[in-house]
Design an enzyme around this catalytic site. Structure first.
Site, PDB file in Angstrom:
ATOM      1  N   ILE A  61      -4.927  -4.610  13.128  1.00 52.74           N
ATOM      2  CA  ILE A  61      -4.049  -3.782  12.274  1.00 52.74           C
ATOM      3  C   ILE A  61      -2.664  -4.414  12.219  1.00 52.74           C
ATOM      4  CG2 ILE A  61      -3.111  -1.457  11.886  1.00 52.74           C
ATOM      5  CD1 ILE A  61      -5.236  -0.340  13.777  1.00 52.74           C
ATOM      6  N   ASN A  87      -1.562  -2.984   6.842  1.00 53.22           N
ATOM      7  CA  ASN A  87      -0.701  -1.821   6.628  1.00 53.22           C
ATOM      8  C   ASN A  87       0.777  -2.201   6.556  1.00 53.22           C
ATOM      9  OD1 ASN A  87       0.396   1.068   7.415  1.00 53.22           O
ATOM     10  ND2 ASN A  87       0.987  -0.282   9.103  1.00 53.22           N
ATOM     11  N   TYR A 106       9.008  -3.618  -4.765  1.00 52.76           N
ATOM     12  CA  TYR A 106       7.953  -2.846  -4.077  1.00 52.76           C
ATOM     13  C   TYR A 106       6.797  -2.523  -5.041  1.00 52.76           C
ATOM     14  CZ  TYR A 106       5.968   0.794  -1.004  1.00 52.76           C
ATOM     15  OH  TYR A 106       5.140   1.545  -0.199  1.00 52.76           O
ATOM     16  N   LYS A 112       2.991  -4.122  -4.576  1.00 50.62           N
ATOM     17  CA  LYS A 112       1.852  -3.207  -4.368  1.00 50.62           C
ATOM     18  C   LYS A 112       0.866  -3.314  -5.545  1.00 50.62           C
ATOM     19  CE  LYS A 112       2.819  -1.282  -0.334  1.00 50.62           C
ATOM     20  NZ  LYS A 112       2.006  -1.580   0.856  1.00 50.62           N
ATOM     21  N   THR A 124       8.338   8.635   7.720  1.00 47.99           N
ATOM     22  CA  THR A 124       8.471   7.413   8.533  1.00 47.99           C
ATOM     23  C   THR A 124       9.849   6.792   8.302  1.00 47.99           C
ATOM     24  OG1 THR A 124       7.693   5.969   6.769  1.00 47.99           O
ATOM     25  CG2 THR A 124       6.000   6.901   8.215  1.00 47.99           C
TER      26      THR A 124
END
Ligand code: NAP
Length: 248
Positions: A6, A83, A150, A154, A187
């Site tokens: 991960i 991730n 971003y 993505k 987060t």
């Protein structure tokens, strides 16, 4: 032994996915620049590799070390969860620094491409098919003022994942790759978004309200949606776009 590699396990969603997979008897191999202090004593369940995913030489070296270690083990299940990502630079186009853009594209797009390429090459002859997850964002599908980098990385990751899935289908490898959209979570990444100026990010007040209204999901809740899917391998569909919003 079941293994999960991960990226971005030092905090946020990556840390929560790691925790849940450890609970499900996976040995987690985590990659990030910082170690997660919570995992430091869990040496039989967690191994940390320090790497800066903006640096491709370091990324390839560390992934090659991880794969050669794994090849010495008896592997019953193999997961790769990409991730790690960054949201910055949050800034209108015309005011972004070249270094910030380079760093961003390396972490969010080039590193996942380099890692998946290396992974599929190294495990080509493996009898255990891999499951690969790329963590995406709703920003891949809509333009957000100040998030050009971003949204673009993505969106690139989405197209890349779709293409890899199509190739793996055609080659009948049994490998599965899918996208996971975690939606908005509480987060540090959201903290960075809230700390931007409205000249950089027009919707900043909207995102401040998400926090005050408690609209940001807890990473443990979001991670459970992904891990539940990973633990029911018959439900994993190659090339799928799976969102936390499919569940709640
Ligand atoms: N938070 C949200 O609302 C939201 C919404 C949609 C999608 N997402 C996606 O969900 C994923 C997780 O986001 P999050 O909110 O958990 O982010 P976060 O709290 O900022 O954590 C990011 C993780 O990525 C790692 N990382 C960042 N840059 C790195 C680098 N150069 N080298 C190695 N590791 C690096 C960080 O580790 P170190 O700093 O220790 O290196 C950290 O473990 C990302 O793909 C994000 O795009 C988040």
């Amino acid at each position: 032994m079941k293994y999960a590699v991960i990226t971005g396990t030092s905090k946020g969603l990556g840390a929560s996915i790691a925790k849940l997979l450890m609970k499900a008897s996976y040995h987690v191999i985590g990659i990030a620049r910082n170690e997660n202090k919570e995992f430091a004593s869990l040496t039989s369940q967690y191994t940390h590799y320090k790497a800066d995913l903006a640096n491709m030489d370091e990324t390839v070296t560390v992934m090659s070390q991880i794969i050669s270690k794994l090849k010495q083990e008896k592997v019953d299940s193999l997961l790769l969860i990409q991730n790690a990502a960054m949201v910055t630079p949050i800034e209108q186009v015309g005011k972004q620094s070249v270094d910030a853009l380079k760093n961003h594209v390396h972490v969010n797009l080039l590193a996942p491409m380099v890692i998946t390429n290396l992974w599929l090459d190294e495990w080509r002859e493996s009898k255990i098919p891999s499951v690969i997850v790329h963590v995406t964002s709703g920003a891949a599908k809509r333009s957000v003022y100040g998030w050009s980098a971003y949204g673009s990385t993505k969106a690139g990751l989405d197209r890349y994942t779709d293409t890899v899935a199509m190739e793996q289908d055609t080659l009948q490898t049994g490998n599965k790759i899918f996208l996971f959209d975690p939606s908005i979570m509480d987060t540090d990444m959201q903290g960075e978004i809230r700390s931007s100026d409205s000249s950089q990010f027009i919707d900043v007040d909207h995102f401040k309200v998400y926090k005050t209204n408690n609209d940001l999901r807890d990473t443990e809740v979001v991670a459970k949606v992904l891990v539940d899917r990973l633990l029911q391998s018959e439900k994993i569909v190659n090339g799928d776009y799976y969102s936390v919003k499919d569940i709640f």
